[in-house]
Design an enzyme around this catalytic site. Structure first.
Site, PDB file in Angstrom:
ATOM      1  N   ASP A 265      56.795   1.537  63.551  1.00  0.00           N
ATOM      2  CA  ASP A 265      57.607   1.474  62.340  1.00  0.00           C
ATOM      3  C   ASP A 265      58.336   0.125  62.312  1.00  0.00           C
ATOM      4  O   ASP A 265      58.887  -0.322  63.326  1.00  0.00           O
ATOM      5  CB  ASP A 265      58.616   2.624  62.310  1.00  0.00           C
ATOM      6  CG  ASP A 265      59.219   2.830  60.923  1.00  0.00           C
ATOM      7  OD1 ASP A 265      58.937   3.870  60.314  1.00  0.00           O
ATOM      8  OD2 ASP A 265      59.960   1.929  60.468  1.00  0.00           O
TER       9      ASP A 265
ATOM     10  N   HIS B   3      52.361  10.699  56.320  1.00  0.00           N
ATOM     11  CA  HIS B   3      52.515  10.116  57.662  1.00  0.00           C
ATOM     12  C   HIS B   3      53.467  10.962  58.480  1.00  0.00           C
ATOM     13  O   HIS B   3      54.377  11.594  57.945  1.00  0.00           O
ATOM     14  CB  HIS B   3      53.018   8.670  57.587  1.00  0.00           C
ATOM     15  CG  HIS B   3      54.257   8.481  56.757  1.00  0.00           C
ATOM     16  ND1 HIS B   3      54.234   8.444  55.377  1.00  0.00           N
ATOM     17  CD2 HIS B   3      55.555   8.331  57.109  1.00  0.00           C
ATOM     18  CE1 HIS B   3      55.451   8.277  54.926  1.00  0.00           C
ATOM     19  NE2 HIS B   3      56.292   8.213  55.954  1.00  0.00           N
TER      20      HIS B   3
HETATM   21  P1  AMP Z   1      59.210   7.532  54.929  1.00  0.00           P
HETATM   22  O1  AMP Z   1      60.578   7.042  54.528  1.00  0.00           O
HETATM   23  O2  AMP Z   1      59.184   8.852  55.613  1.00  0.00           O
HETATM   24  O3  AMP Z   1      58.247   7.462  53.744  1.00  0.00           O
HETATM   25  O4  AMP Z   1      58.676   6.522  56.022  1.00  0.00           O
HETATM   26  C1  AMP Z   1      58.176   5.261  55.710  1.00  0.00           C
HETATM   27  C2  AMP Z   1      58.402   4.408  56.917  1.00  0.00           C
HETATM   28  O5  AMP Z   1      57.563   3.282  56.803  1.00  0.00           O
HETATM   29  C3  AMP Z   1      59.831   3.899  57.093  1.00  0.00           C
HETATM   30  O6  AMP Z   1      60.379   4.368  58.332  1.00  0.00           O
HETATM   31  C4  AMP Z   1      59.671   2.370  57.059  1.00  0.00           C
HETATM   32  O7  AMP Z   1      60.532   1.720  57.980  1.00  0.00           O
HETATM   33  C5  AMP Z   1      58.214   2.205  57.425  1.00  0.00           C
HETATM   34  N1  AMP Z   1      57.583   0.984  56.940  1.00  0.00           N
HETATM   35  C6  AMP Z   1      57.684   0.431  55.692  1.00  0.00           C
HETATM   36  N2  AMP Z   1      56.907  -0.673  55.609  1.00  0.00           N
HETATM   37  C7  AMP Z   1      56.314  -0.818  56.824  1.00  0.00           C
HETATM   38  C8  AMP Z   1      55.407  -1.785  57.369  1.00  0.00           C
HETATM   39  N3  AMP Z   1      54.945  -2.820  56.657  1.00  0.00           N
HETATM   40  N4  AMP Z   1      55.017  -1.636  58.660  1.00  0.00           N
HETATM   41  C9  AMP Z   1      55.485  -0.603  59.405  1.00  0.00           C
HETATM   42  N5  AMP Z   1      56.319   0.346  58.940  1.00  0.00           N
HETATM   43  C10 AMP Z   1      56.734   0.233  57.672  1.00  0.00           C
END
Ligand code: AMP
Ligand code: ZN
Length: 115
Positions: free
Chosen positions: A34, A104
């Site tokens: 993440d 996810h």
């Molecule tokens: P959610 O809020 O459950 O939809 O989780 C989405 C997650 O994706 C969050 O914890 C973000 O920090 C993570 N995230 C967003 N963009 C990226 C990226 N480019 N690479 C890795 N993680 C990401």
């Protein structure tokens, strides 16, 4: 064949269009760190098949959930996280805090987690 949404951030990460720190992959699942970790270990597990949230996955492609949990088991055993412990969670919709509309699972570990 897996369905991909060309406008989806995680589909772009899966196909390599957007870089990520990949820590695990198999034929069906990809896992990467993440970008904004909320624990020492914070890994996102995504299926190569795009669905938008856990309920959508269970409606359209329920086997994907088993694929994801199998990958989580393989990874956590490989890393010894089953010994120290870990948490798996998924968010759905606004109140759940979902920001990326590709199903996810968050894997959190590496410290004693509070509720
Ligand atoms: P959610 O809020 O459950 O939809 O989780 C989405 C997650 O994706 C969050 O914890 C973000 O920090 C993570 N995230 C967003 N963009 C990226 C990226 N480019 N690479 C890795 N993680 C990401
Ligand atoms: Zn996607």
């Amino acid at each position: 064949m897996f369905y991909r949404d060309p406008s989806c951030l995680f589909c772009k990460i899966i196909n390599g269009e957007i870089p990520s720190q990949r820590v695990y992959e198999d034929e069906k699942v990809v896992a990467f760190k993440d970008i904004k970790p909320s624990a020492p270990v914070h890994v996102l597990f995504v299926h190569r098949n795009h669905t938008s949230n856990i309920n959508d996955t269970l409606t359209r492609s329920p086997q994907d959930i088993l694929d994801l949990y199998s990958a989580i088991k393989t990874y956590t055993v490989q890393e010894g996280l089953d010994l120290s412990g870990f948490r798996v969670l998924t968010n759905l919709g606004n109140d759940g805090g979902q920001t990326v509309l590709h199903t996810h699972f968050h894997l959190l570990a590496g410290k004693r987690l509070k509720m």
